[in-house]
Design a protein around this motif. Sequence first.
Motif, PDB file in Angstrom:
ATOM      1  N   ALA A  22      -4.293   4.397  -1.659  1.00 28.45           N
ATOM      2  CA  ALA A  22      -4.902   3.866  -2.879  1.00 28.45           C
ATOM      3  C   ALA A  22      -3.857   3.492  -3.915  1.00 28.45           C
ATOM      4  N   ASN A  23      -2.663   4.059  -3.794  1.00 32.29           N
ATOM      5  CA  ASN A  23      -1.572   3.685  -4.701  1.00 32.29           C
ATOM      6  C   ASN A  23      -1.041   2.308  -4.304  1.00 32.29           C
ATOM      7  N   GLU A  52       0.838  -1.190   0.000  1.00 30.45           N
ATOM      8  CA  GLU A  52       0.000   0.000   0.000  1.00 30.45           C
ATOM      9  C   GLU A  52       0.878   1.247   0.000  1.00 30.45           C
ATOM     10  N   GLY A  53       0.565   2.183  -0.863  1.00 29.96           N
ATOM     11  CA  GLY A  53       1.367   3.384  -0.978  1.00 29.96           C
ATOM     12  C   GLY A  53       1.561   4.101   0.343  1.00 29.96           C
ATOM     13  N   GLY A  54       2.799   4.525   0.601  1.00 22.60           N
ATOM     14  CA  GLY A  54       3.104   5.266   1.814  1.00 22.60           C
ATOM     15  C   GLY A  54       3.434   4.418   3.014  1.00 22.60           C
ATOM     16  N   THR A  55       3.393   3.091   2.883  1.00 21.55           N
ATOM     17  CA  THR A  55       3.710   2.213   4.010  1.00 21.55           C
ATOM     18  C   THR A  55       5.198   1.864   3.989  1.00 21.55           C
ATOM     19  N   PRO A  56       5.743   1.341   5.086  1.00 23.07           N
ATOM     20  CA  PRO A  56       7.184   1.080   5.162  1.00 23.07           C
ATOM     21  C   PRO A  56       7.693   0.205   4.022  1.00 23.07           C
ATOM     22  N   ASN A  57       8.829   0.612   3.450  1.00 19.60           N
ATOM     23  CA  ASN A  57       9.551  -0.150   2.413  1.00 19.60           C
ATOM     24  C   ASN A  57       8.776  -0.299   1.110  1.00 19.60           C
TER      25      ASN A  57
END
Length: 533
Positions: A320-321, A307-312
């Motif tokens: 949503a990305n 999921e966009g913006g999550t770690p690594n």
Amino acid sequence: MNGANPGIVSSAEEAEADLDVEWAGGVAKGATVKFVVSRSTNASDGVDLSSSYIVNNNLASAMSVSFGDCESVLGTGNSFYNGLWSQAAAQGISVFVAAGDNGSAACDAPASSKGNKNTTTPAVFGLAVNGLASTPYNVAVGGTEFNDTASPATWWNTSNDAQSASAKGYIPEVVWNESSYTTAGAAGNGLWAGSGGISMEYARPFWQTGTGVPVVDPGTTNQKHRLLPDVSLTAAGHDGYLIYQEGSLYQVGGTSASTPSMAGIMTIVNQYSGGRNGNPNLKLYPLASHPAIYHDVTTGTNAVPCEGGTPNCSAAAPAANTGVLTGYNAGVGYDLATGWGSMDAYALAANWGASLPPVLNITSVSPNPITASAAAQTLTINGTAFLSGATVGVGSTVYASKFVSSTQLTVSVTEAAAGTFAVTVTNPGGATSNSVSLTVNAPVVTPAITSISPNPMTESNASQLLTINGTGFQTGLTLRIGNRNFPSRELNSLSATKLTIWVTTGNTVATYPVQVVSPGSAASNTVNFSVVK
């Protein structure tokens, strides 16, 4: 049955049980297979209870565990399994634990559903490993995938041969990765892939060396932790494992299949070698130097959607990305996607007792501790499997060594700063030893007093500031005035050349010897301090 019968907890756990029993016994034909089941309590999970029962009752020479939990949230469970698997290894039990089916995202569920709807989401918790599989005392079993889809007829017969086999021979493998995420609710969404990565709980075991084993943890400059998996077997769903359950055949996959299969192979090795073997990694890693044992998997990755913006994650927010969670690629030798790859079971058993090269290992560093100095000092490093041309790492500094023998190196080091530093040996080719701590103590500085002011001091019941000038004053020193000791925390001020302290002399006329004692117990000269009317 360990205690009360828990019944069939779920269809998934029933299939898990059938898979483990059928494939452990299917690989090790004729072996006695004991399935231990325990009812969960308010205090303990059934998996923990069954694992404890097996080890505490010393039930078998090999055991298979197909369950897992996120290492970073396991808490005290990490020490529980570390202790339990250590006990098992000491008893000669070989413990095989599934690395996981969620690629590099061991804290995320590989799939989820509600009713008939697929509710799987991309990974959100970053890189992680299975805490049940990450201890230094078990074998973490990963997953591969047959690379046969382009031309099945090349690798498979249309019917079974006389041995009931349909494969024509060894089928090339890639990293198992059947992960996918398109849109929310899509039927094909899932994180299904062989798990592997870096433990944040355990240091690199001394035996975890060899071609491909990274010198330091990927993404770091000096960290060295336990790496997963150790070995792998096929785990993909497209060439799945058949199990028989309640009158029907089902096809399943995952490291829940490769793990009992590997335990079955180990049972054959135990029979061939004439006894128990404890933690097999002490042999599995050195055996990588034998070219006939492992099928090296060099293609593929265990990276999964995130999921966009999550770690690594490769994608930035918003959620949503969808991006790719940085995973680990297969490569020559060991890698964090498949370990050493799969193996030729016959070659493994036949070579188990072969004379193997000793494991690269440091047993001692001397002298230890040393004193920090800008001048070069010589260290002697004792151990095994040293090669000419080896380098020695002390913290982040790498030194050339002098080769004395395969069990001893000397190295000239310049360590001017105090601290504790990890010492490692790296042989030509990249194999790196365990780390041993070297303590570098600060040099002992002998303080000196040059003057005391005021001296003499007039007697008084009021506090007066006494100044002592000199050299070599350090934090942590002790000031002695007569028979009283003043730690540095009681001083008014302190620098390398001056200290001050508030004193109350009272109405006593006297002369007191004054000394400054360093943190290393080096005492200064003595200067007399007088109190007068």
